[in-house]
Design a protein around this motif. Structure first.
Motif, PDB file in Angstrom:
ATOM      1  N   CYS A   1      -8.211   8.089   2.547  1.00  0.00           N
ATOM      2  CA  CYS A   1      -7.026   8.206   1.668  1.00  0.00           C
ATOM      3  C   CYS A   1      -6.936   9.602   1.066  1.00  0.00           C
ATOM      4  O   CYS A   1      -5.846  10.153   0.899  1.00  0.00           O
ATOM      5  CB  CYS A   1      -7.094   7.202   0.509  1.00  0.00           C
ATOM      6  SG  CYS A   1      -6.969   5.491   1.005  1.00  0.00           S
TER       7      CYS A   1
ATOM      8  N   ASN B   1     -12.771   4.210   3.683  1.00  0.00           N
ATOM      9  CA  ASN B   1     -11.313   4.233   3.522  1.00  0.00           C
ATOM     10  C   ASN B   1     -10.884   5.124   2.360  1.00  0.00           C
ATOM     11  O   ASN B   1      -9.825   5.750   2.415  1.00  0.00           O
ATOM     12  CB  ASN B   1     -10.776   2.810   3.352  1.00  0.00           C
ATOM     13  CG  ASN B   1     -10.890   2.043   4.655  1.00  0.00           C
ATOM     14  OD1 ASN B   1     -10.236   2.389   5.631  1.00  0.00           O
ATOM     15  ND2 ASN B   1     -11.742   1.035   4.687  1.00  0.00           N
TER      16      ASN B   1
ATOM     17  N   THR C   1       1.135   3.320  -3.043  1.00  0.00           N
ATOM     18  CA  THR C   1      -0.030   4.094  -3.521  1.00  0.00           C
ATOM     19  C   THR C   1      -0.143   5.464  -2.824  1.00  0.00           C
ATOM     20  O   THR C   1      -1.039   6.244  -3.137  1.00  0.00           O
ATOM     21  CB  THR C   1      -1.360   3.320  -3.328  1.00  0.00           C
ATOM     22  OG1 THR C   1      -1.636   3.180  -1.925  1.00  0.00           O
ATOM     23  CG2 THR C   1      -1.300   1.939  -3.952  1.00  0.00           C
ATOM     24  N   PHE C   2       0.769   5.760  -1.885  1.00  0.00           N
ATOM     25  CA  PHE C   2       0.698   7.054  -1.177  1.00  0.00           C
ATOM     26  C   PHE C   2       0.744   8.231  -2.156  1.00  0.00           C
ATOM     27  O   PHE C   2       0.166   9.278  -1.919  1.00  0.00           O
ATOM     28  CB  PHE C   2       1.885   7.221  -0.208  1.00  0.00           C
ATOM     29  CG  PHE C   2       1.797   6.365   1.042  1.00  0.00           C
ATOM     30  CD1 PHE C   2       0.663   5.635   1.352  1.00  0.00           C
ATOM     31  CD2 PHE C   2       2.890   6.314   1.911  1.00  0.00           C
ATOM     32  CE1 PHE C   2       0.612   4.857   2.517  1.00  0.00           C
ATOM     33  CE2 PHE C   2       2.838   5.546   3.069  1.00  0.00           C
ATOM     34  CZ  PHE C   2       1.707   4.815   3.368  1.00  0.00           C
TER      35      PHE C   2
ATOM     36  N   TYR D   1      -1.674   4.701   6.120  1.00  0.00           N
ATOM     37  CA  TYR D   1      -1.382   3.322   5.691  1.00  0.00           C
ATOM     38  C   TYR D   1      -2.598   2.412   5.820  1.00  0.00           C
ATOM     39  O   TYR D   1      -2.918   1.640   4.917  1.00  0.00           O
ATOM     40  CB  TYR D   1      -0.208   2.725   6.504  1.00  0.00           C
ATOM     41  CG  TYR D   1       0.089   1.293   6.071  1.00  0.00           C
ATOM     42  CD1 TYR D   1       0.885   1.039   4.962  1.00  0.00           C
ATOM     43  CD2 TYR D   1      -0.473   0.207   6.755  1.00  0.00           C
ATOM     44  CE1 TYR D   1       1.132  -0.268   4.532  1.00  0.00           C
ATOM     45  CE2 TYR D   1      -0.240  -1.099   6.328  1.00  0.00           C
ATOM     46  CZ  TYR D   1       0.563  -1.325   5.218  1.00  0.00           C
ATOM     47  OH  TYR D   1       0.787  -2.615   4.789  1.00  0.00           O
TER      48      TYR D   1
ATOM     49  N   PRO E   1      -3.243  11.157   2.305  1.00  0.00           N
ATOM     50  CA  PRO E   1      -2.746  10.193   1.320  1.00  0.00           C
ATOM     51  C   PRO E   1      -1.761   9.175   1.898  1.00  0.00           C
ATOM     52  O   PRO E   1      -1.544   8.129   1.301  1.00  0.00           O
ATOM     53  CB  PRO E   1      -2.063  11.072   0.275  1.00  0.00           C
ATOM     54  CG  PRO E   1      -2.667  12.422   0.431  1.00  0.00           C
ATOM     55  CD  PRO E   1      -3.044  12.552   1.872  1.00  0.00           C
ATOM     56  N   GLU E   2      -1.172   9.478   3.060  1.00  0.00           N
ATOM     57  CA  GLU E   2      -0.203   8.534   3.625  1.00  0.00           C
ATOM     58  C   GLU E   2      -0.777   7.758   4.804  1.00  0.00           C
ATOM     59  O   GLU E   2      -0.036   7.224   5.635  1.00  0.00           O
ATOM     60  CB  GLU E   2       1.084   9.277   4.003  1.00  0.00           C
ATOM     61  CG  GLU E   2       1.660   9.995   2.795  1.00  0.00           C
ATOM     62  CD  GLU E   2       3.144  10.275   2.854  1.00  0.00           C
ATOM     63  OE1 GLU E   2       3.779   9.905   3.858  1.00  0.00           O
ATOM     64  OE2 GLU E   2       3.659  10.884   1.896  1.00  0.00           O
TER      65      GLU E   2
ATOM     66  N   PRO F   1       0.812  -1.223   0.000  1.00  0.00           N
ATOM     67  CA  PRO F   1       0.000   0.000   0.000  1.00  0.00           C
ATOM     68  C   PRO F   1       0.845   1.272   0.000  1.00  0.00           C
ATOM     69  O   PRO F   1       0.388   2.315  -0.486  1.00  0.00           O
ATOM     70  CB  PRO F   1      -0.810  -0.115   1.296  1.00  0.00           C
ATOM     71  CG  PRO F   1      -0.831  -1.582   1.612  1.00  0.00           C
ATOM     72  CD  PRO F   1       0.464  -2.131   1.108  1.00  0.00           C
TER      73      PRO F   1
ATOM     74  N   ARG G   1      -5.123   3.188   3.039  1.00  0.00           N
ATOM     75  CA  ARG G   1      -4.605   2.778   1.729  1.00  0.00           C
ATOM     76  C   ARG G   1      -4.601   1.240   1.627  1.00  0.00           C
ATOM     77  O   ARG G   1      -4.888   0.677   0.577  1.00  0.00           O
ATOM     78  CB  ARG G   1      -3.185   3.303   1.513  1.00  0.00           C
ATOM     79  CG  ARG G   1      -3.090   4.801   1.248  1.00  0.00           C
ATOM     80  CD  ARG G   1      -3.499   5.159  -0.167  1.00  0.00           C
ATOM     81  NE  ARG G   1      -3.156   6.546  -0.509  1.00  0.00           N
ATOM     82  CZ  ARG G   1      -3.570   7.167  -1.593  1.00  0.00           C
ATOM     83  NH1 ARG G   1      -4.365   6.558  -2.462  1.00  0.00           N
ATOM     84  NH2 ARG G   1      -3.221   8.409  -1.841  1.00  0.00           N
TER      85      ARG G   1
ATOM     86  N   THR H   1      -7.001   8.706  -7.172  1.00  0.00           N
ATOM     87  CA  THR H   1      -7.511   7.978  -6.003  1.00  0.00           C
ATOM     88  C   THR H   1      -9.039   7.933  -6.064  1.00  0.00           C
ATOM     89  O   THR H   1      -9.652   6.868  -5.878  1.00  0.00           O
ATOM     90  CB  THR H   1      -7.048   8.650  -4.684  1.00  0.00           C
ATOM     91  OG1 THR H   1      -5.618   8.643  -4.645  1.00  0.00           O
ATOM     92  CG2 THR H   1      -7.590   7.912  -3.465  1.00  0.00           C
TER      93      THR H   1
END
Ligand code: NZQ
Ligand code: ZN
Length: 387
Positions: free
Chosen positions: A229, A225, A179-180, A236, A233-234, A176, A239, A187
């Motif tokens: 995200c 979720n 994908t950050f 975890y 964005p980070e 995951p 994501r 997204t």
């Protein structure tokens, strides 16, 4: 409950740092690797360097520049040529769904003597395909756990879902953290794509209680979720769960034993991105509430009521039609709230080619046998309502 067969041979390798296992997994398959990737995001996040460092000692040939809505010409054709010229033994796809879909078509084309389009257009059935391993960097399509790839041919406006059990990846690396860096736009499009994969399975004639629960939980998870995200964005945990749901959402595991819906919204959207090269998830988000409105009837009402009550928590004591309307409105509002442009005009599509697209969809997508059969006129009406 319908008869079914289910077999997904893909090994999922999920979590932080799993990339370290790449040499071991790839080494067991082959040393001559075609490394496929997109327009550069994997270089920006350091993944390209990491993969090359891990694959020291492997013989690597690269196919960069695979675009979103991957193109037959040049990407599939170049990939097939590179595989043949270099005796490639395994394809390593590093990127999003487009890179992986393109890699799947290349995998089949590399083992075929004729024009690879014969395979993609189902004129000829592939007998063999090269093995594929992927490192996924964008949660959306579920390509990492299914055997389909969607390929565009610009000159004919075709966008074809090429499906063959030979195309399941051997292994999918799902970290995951990679994908950050996915933008808010991609997204949100990923959330909409995966939600729609579930809705395509949920809205069908016969569904089991078990599958309904699975689908409802999947949609709720994506909404919660997905928003987390976008906010951070980070994050975890968010994501990771989004990635996991996306992975499960497209390989039919959520609807085993259900009757087939015919995936009507995808049938319509593929023409939008085939003609206009728009982002798949955005096209789906625009079509979804209009399709829902179009198919709402006495017959489909109970599905909408169930969806409204179980997904959005709408009061089950209300009148069924009111619940259905509220459920459709809330679906629209959710997409809008995550920043998706909700009209075709917002993504550059006007009235001009709607009739042509409706004709193309009716001729190619088999939607006359969908859950609610759609004629060319129905499709045009959904497209018009989406303007
Ligand atoms: O090209 P790069 O530079 O890698 O940038 C990509 C691309 O611009 C970027 N991106 C990917 N990972 C990133 C990132 N940017 C920053 N950080 C990262 N970690 O995102 C952009 C979109 O990438 P793309 O691969 O096109 O997105 P997605 O994964 O949503 O794939 C969409 C394609 O999949 C098809 C769609 O039709 C579309 O062509 N689908 C495939 C399916 C399947 N195989 O089962 C099912 C779906 O229904 C869908 O049709
Ligand atoms: Zn999709």
């Amino acid at each position: 409950m319908q008869n079914f067969e289910y077999c997904t041979p893909t090994r999922l390798i999920f979590g932080k740092g799993v990339i370290e296992k790449l040499p071991e997994v790839l080494g067991g398959i082959g040393k001559k690797v075609l490394l496929t990737y997109g327009g550069g995001s994997i270089k920006k996040i350091g993944l390209y360097d990491k993969v090359l460092q891990l694959l020291d000692g492997f013989e690597i040939t690269e196919l960069p520049g695979i675009q979103p809505n991957p193109k037959y010409d040049p990407s599939v054709l170049d990939g097939v040529r590179l595989c043949k010229e270099n005796g490639i033994e395994v394809i390593l796809s590093v990127g999003g769904g487009s890179v992986l879909d393109c890699s799947k078509a290349i995998a089949a084309g590399a083992c075929y003597d004729g024009d690879p389009w014969d395979l993609i257009s189902y004129k000829v059935k592939a007998r063999k395909a090269l093995p594929i391993v992927d490192v996924l960097t964008l949660a959306a399509t579920g390509s990492e756990y299914d055997c389909g790839g969607v390929i565009s041919r610009t000159e004919t406006n075709d966008k074809i879902g090429y499906i063959d059990p030979l195309l399941f990846p051997v292994a999918s690396f799902l970290d995951p953290c990679y994908t950050f860096s996915v933008s808010k736009k991609q997204t949100a499009a990923g959330i909409a794509d995966a939600m729609n994969h579930i809705l395509e399975q949920y809205f069908c004639e016969d569904a089991t209680l078990m599958n309904d629960g699975f689908c409802e939980a999947g949609i709720k998870s994506l909404m919660v979720n997905g928003r987390a995200c976008l906010d951070n964005p980070e994050d975890y945990t968010a994501r990771a769960e989004m990635m996991f749901v996306c992975t499960l959402a497209c390989n039919n595991i959520m609807s085993l034993g259900n009757s087939d819906s015919g995936w009507p919204m995808h049938g319509i959207e593929h023409a939008l991105s085939g003609y206009y090269d728009i982002t798949h998830g955005e096209g789906l988000a625009i079509i979804t509430p209009r399709w829902m409105q179009h198919i709402l009837s006495e017959r489909t009402l109970p599905r909408f009521v169930k969806y409204g009550v179980n997904v959005f928590g709408i009061d089950s004591g209300l009148d069924g039609w009111a619940i259905a309307k509220e459920a459709i409105d809330r679906t629209y509002a959710f997409y809008e709230s995550i920043g998706i442009p909700m009209h075709l005009r917002d993504v550059g599509i006007g009235e001009e080619r709607l009739s042509e697209m409706a004709h193309h969809i009716a001729a190619n997508e088999g939607l006359d046998s969908a859950y609610v059969p759609l004629s060319e006129e129905d499709i045009l009406s959904i497209l018009r309502a989406s303007l």
